[in-house]
Enzyme design. Structure first.
Site, mmCIF file in Angstrom:
data_model
loop_
_atom_site.group_PDB
_atom_site.id
_atom_site.type_symbol
_atom_site.label_atom_id
_atom_site.label_comp_id
_atom_site.label_asym_id
_atom_site.label_seq_id
_atom_site.Cartn_x
_atom_site.Cartn_y
_atom_site.Cartn_z
ATOM 1 N N LYS A 222 0.821 -1.196 0.000
ATOM 2 C CA LYS A 222 0.000 0.000 0.000
ATOM 3 C C LYS A 222 0.871 1.269 0.000
ATOM 4 O O LYS A 222 0.424 2.327 -0.417
ATOM 5 C CB LYS A 222 -0.992 -0.017 1.173
ATOM 6 N N LYS A 265 -13.539 -6.935 -3.650
ATOM 7 C CA LYS A 265 -12.769 -6.719 -4.883
ATOM 8 C C LYS A 265 -12.068 -8.001 -5.344
ATOM 9 O O LYS A 265 -12.202 -8.418 -6.489
ATOM 10 C CB LYS A 265 -11.695 -5.630 -4.674
ATOM 11 N N THR A 266 -11.335 -8.604 -4.420
ATOM 12 C CA THR A 266 -10.546 -9.792 -4.789
ATOM 13 C C THR A 266 -11.479 -10.964 -5.091
ATOM 14 O O THR A 266 -11.342 -11.640 -6.118
ATOM 15 C CB THR A 266 -9.576 -10.148 -3.639
ATOM 16 N N ASP A 280 -6.552 -5.364 -7.076
ATOM 17 C CA ASP A 280 -6.593 -4.289 -6.072
ATOM 18 C C ASP A 280 -6.243 -2.886 -6.563
ATOM 19 O O ASP A 280 -6.783 -1.922 -6.056
ATOM 20 C CB ASP A 280 -5.651 -4.656 -4.919
ATOM 21 N N ARG A 345 -4.522 -13.806 5.483
ATOM 22 C CA ARG A 345 -4.350 -13.450 4.071
ATOM 23 C C ARG A 345 -3.445 -14.431 3.350
ATOM 24 O O ARG A 345 -2.630 -15.104 3.958
ATOM 25 C CB ARG A 345 -3.672 -12.080 3.969
HETATM 26 P P1 ATP Z 1 -8.953 -5.697 0.492
HETATM 27 O O1 ATP Z 1 -8.935 -4.311 -0.090
HETATM 28 O O2 ATP Z 1 -8.705 -5.692 1.963
HETATM 29 O O3 ATP Z 1 -8.086 -6.646 -0.248
HETATM 30 P P2 ATP Z 1 -11.321 -6.805 -0.878
HETATM 31 O O4 ATP Z 1 -12.263 -5.750 -1.364
HETATM 32 O O5 ATP Z 1 -10.450 -7.436 -1.882
HETATM 33 O O6 ATP Z 1 -10.492 -6.224 0.387
HETATM 34 P P3 ATP Z 1 -12.160 -9.460 -0.353
HETATM 35 O O7 ATP Z 1 -10.806 -9.971 0.000
HETATM 36 O O8 ATP Z 1 -12.710 -9.870 -1.667
HETATM 37 O O9 ATP Z 1 -12.216 -7.887 -0.175
HETATM 38 O O10 ATP Z 1 -13.109 -9.870 0.849
HETATM 39 C C1 ATP Z 1 -14.464 -10.135 0.780
HETATM 40 C C2 ATP Z 1 -14.746 -11.178 1.866
HETATM 41 O O11 ATP Z 1 -16.138 -11.273 2.085
HETATM 42 C C3 ATP Z 1 -14.258 -12.540 1.452
HETATM 43 O O12 ATP Z 1 -13.759 -13.195 2.588
HETATM 44 C C4 ATP Z 1 -15.553 -13.207 0.951
HETATM 45 O O13 ATP Z 1 -15.526 -14.602 1.075
HETATM 46 C C5 ATP Z 1 -16.585 -12.604 1.891
HETATM 47 N N1 ATP Z 1 -17.968 -12.522 1.364
HETATM 48 C C6 ATP Z 1 -19.057 -13.027 1.962
HETATM 49 N N2 ATP Z 1 -20.164 -12.766 1.274
HETATM 50 C C7 ATP Z 1 -19.795 -12.052 0.189
HETATM 51 C C8 ATP Z 1 -20.503 -11.490 -0.913
HETATM 52 N N3 ATP Z 1 -21.828 -11.596 -1.024
HETATM 53 N N4 ATP Z 1 -19.797 -10.825 -1.859
HETATM 54 C C9 ATP Z 1 -18.461 -10.700 -1.729
HETATM 55 N N5 ATP Z 1 -17.730 -11.205 -0.709
HETATM 56 C C10 ATP Z 1 -18.380 -11.890 0.244
HETATM 57 MN MN MN Z 2 -8.365 -7.545 -2.040
#
Ligand code: ATP
Ligand code: MN
Length: 559
Positions: A222, A265-266, A280, A345
């Site tokens: 970051k 996002k991921t 990201d 993670r």
């Molecule tokens: P970061 O910026 O911290 O990397 P991110 O936006 O990439 O965050 P993700 O790592 O995709 O976020 O986290 C979403 C989490 O929420 C995952 O653990 C996923 O399994 C869970 N989750 C549960 N329900 C949902 C849903 N309906 N849609 C998306 N994610 C979900």
């Molecule tokens: Mn992510």
């Protein structure tokens, strides 16, 4: 006494002695460590391969090998970023350009020099791992990075997360930016201008990031993102974005997914029907979008192959898992174990995912998704935004922080974070918002708001929307299946809610219906609307009438 001129920092450093360093690995012909101001250390390991780094990490006692082949490491006291300890050096370059405040905290040039010199001295007694890498898949906008680590696993993290130059290119590598990350080095707040012993300090003039007192590897990633968020819009006219991106296999249509931590996002960009560009951080130029990184940093709490097969299968030899625990008998990772943190993670290189485009570049996006994890259960699971609403929501950046992504957060908390990533954006939010607005209207991009959070009531009463339904809604939007389904407008947010969606029960599309308590629903929705309005006050002077037309309006019937 030996005087060594440090080309990059333009500082003359005086060292007491000169010892022959033991150097290993693939070292560039020119631009050795003295280039980054380091003249002495115990041993240097240059650009080691993943296998070599994993061996080192295990021998150093930094981690353990799991049954999947992934290396398991702990990040220590900090299991998330520490945004209050992230500083930008206040100097002639940044004084009038950076948007100073609680997010971009200034630190003086003198304090930077002090911490820098102490870290260099500290490194005299360390084993050092150096990695030369790129940030930015588009060659025109690429930044050459040199990362100097005292932990082998951190160096593997950088191998996985940044772009990997071909081995032959390393010989002539010239760093543009240097990251020095020494978790075991702590600053002294009394003399160093820091808040506490841990810190991440960005110096945009000297082109150095210093990280100490924390072993949370996400600080490196970051930190580089923050640098790009300054350089690209400010110096190169490229919009930088906190989003994931993927591309349709048949129509080659790009889509981007903005969202704060934990919003999906991921997870949602890893789609078996589409190729991943990145998970990201991306840039948007006149012609394309491109990934800044070479890997993914995914949450693994409660991970199963059934729910998230791409991510599950990416966790193999070369990948890192952070802060997880394994079953002692088999060394197989116990994804349900949150005894260290909920922010467990994995970091793996993009090629661990089968469906990726290489290089990580795509065309101008046809669809933009704003992901929010709404703990109130108020925002519909999918809705379409007008350009004005899109601008308003982009500047607002609403979500609820989910447990564990930052130090000290254990229950969901309402957050407004401009551009869906305020902690990483050094310039005023309207700089990014204006660029996005121009691009959206030039390309007539569809914008969707997706609530990946609660339904049927707020946190504590309702439940999180099932991932399979969120995926189905996104697929429907991407396949143009929502073009002719009919929409109704939300009475408070004004956003358009589809009446039906393939593979999703229709009652799920209306949050009011899932609550089965109209008064309760509208009271919460009004409450959230008021929070939006209150938060937006600070941007009102920058916003025109069109953007303000995207503001929610309270439903007076339910006051
Ligand atoms: P970061 O910026 O911290 O990397 P991110 O936006 O990439 O965050 P993700 O790592 O995709 O976020 O986290 C979403 C989490 O929420 C995952 O653990 C996923 O399994 C869970 N989750 C549960 N329900 C949902 C849903 N309906 N849609 C998306 N994610 C979900
Ligand atoms: Mn992510």
């Amino acid at each position: 006494m030996v005087k060594v001129n440090c080309a990059q920092t333009q500082t003359t450093l005086t060292t007491k002695k000169c010892i022959q360093m033991i150097e290993n690995g693939l070292k560039p012909r020119k631009n050795d460590l003295a280039f980054s101001g380091i003249n002495i250390c115990k041993e240097v390991y240059w650009n080691l391969t993943p296998a070599e780094l994993i061996e080192q990490a295990i021998l150093n006692g930094e981690g353990k090998l799991t049954e999947s082949g992934a290396l398991m490491c702990d990040t220590g006291k900090f299991t998330g970023r520490s945004p209050k300890d992230r500083f930008i050096v206040n100097d002639t370059k940044t004084k009038d350009t950076v948007w100073w405040g609680d997010i971009n905290i200034p630190i003086s040039e003198d304090h930077f020099d002090r911490v820098y010199n102490k870290m260099i001295q500290h490194n005299e007694n360390q084993k050092i791992y150096v990695r030369d890498a790129y940030a930015g898949a588009d060659k025109t906008h690429r930044l050459n990075l040199r990362v100097i680590n005292t932990l082998a696993w951190h160096n593997l993290f950088c191998h996985n997360m940044f772009l990997r130059p071909e081995r032959y290119k390393l010989e002539g590598f010239e760093p543009d930016f240097t990251i020095i990350c020494c978790p075991e080095f702590e600053s002294d707040p009394k003399t160093d201008g820091t808040r506490q012993s841990n810190f991440a300090i960005i110096n945009l003039t000297k082109r150095i990031i210093l990280i100490g007192g924390t072993a949370y590897a996400g600080e490196m990633k970051k930190g580089v993102f923050s640098v790009l968020n300054f350089i690209l819009p400010h110096e190169k006219g490229v919009l930088s974005m906190h989003c994931s991106a993927n591309i349709g296999v048949e129509k080659h249509d790009s889509a981007i997914f903005f969202g704060l931590s934990g919003t999906g996002k991921t997870t949602l960009s890893a789609d078996p029907n589409r190729q991943l560009i990145g998970d990201d951080e991306h840039g948007w130029t006149e012609n394309n979008i491109f990934n800044f990184e070479g890997g993914c940093y995914a949450k693994v709490i409660d991970l199963t192959r059934e729910k998230e097969p791409e991510i599950f299968d990416a966790i193999r030899f070369g990948a890192i898992v952070e802060n997880t625990r394994f079953h002692p008998d088999t060394h197989s990772i116990d994804y349900e174990n949150v005894s260290v943190t909920e922010n467990t993670r994995t970091a793996y290189p993009l090629h661990h995912i089968a469906n990726v485009v290489s290089p990580s570049v795509g065309g101008i996006p046809k669809n933009i998704f704003f992901l929010t994890c709404d703990a109130y259960g108020v925002i519909p699971p999918i809705s379409k935004l007008t350009q004005e609403q899109a601008m308003y929501h982009f500047i607002s950046g609403y979500t609820a922080k989910v447990a564990g992504t930052e130090a000290g957060i254990t229950v969901p908390q309402t957050v407004f974070s401009a551009c869906f990533g305020a902690p990483f954006f050094p310039l005023h939010p309207t700089v990014y918002a204006e660029m996005l607005g121009e691009k959206m209207s030039m390309h007539n991009t569809n914008v969707w708001l997706i609530n990946t959070g609660w339904t049927g009531g707020p946190y504590g009463i309702g439940t999180r929307i099932k991932l399979k339904y969120t995926r189905a809604m996104i697929t429907a939007a991407l396949n143009d299946s929502l073009l002719n389904v009919g929409f109704r407008q939300h009475s408070i947010f004004g956003i358009s809610i589809p009446m039906t969606c393939p593979n999703v029960p229709s009652e799920l599309l209306s949050p009011r219906e899932t609550w089965k308590n109209d008064i309760g629903y509208y009271q919460k929705a009004n409450d959230l609307a008021r929070q939006f309005i209150e938060n937006f006050k600070k941007y009102r002077e920058y916003a025109n009438d069109k953007i303000m037309s995207g503001e929610p309006k309270e439903n007076l019937k339910y006051m």
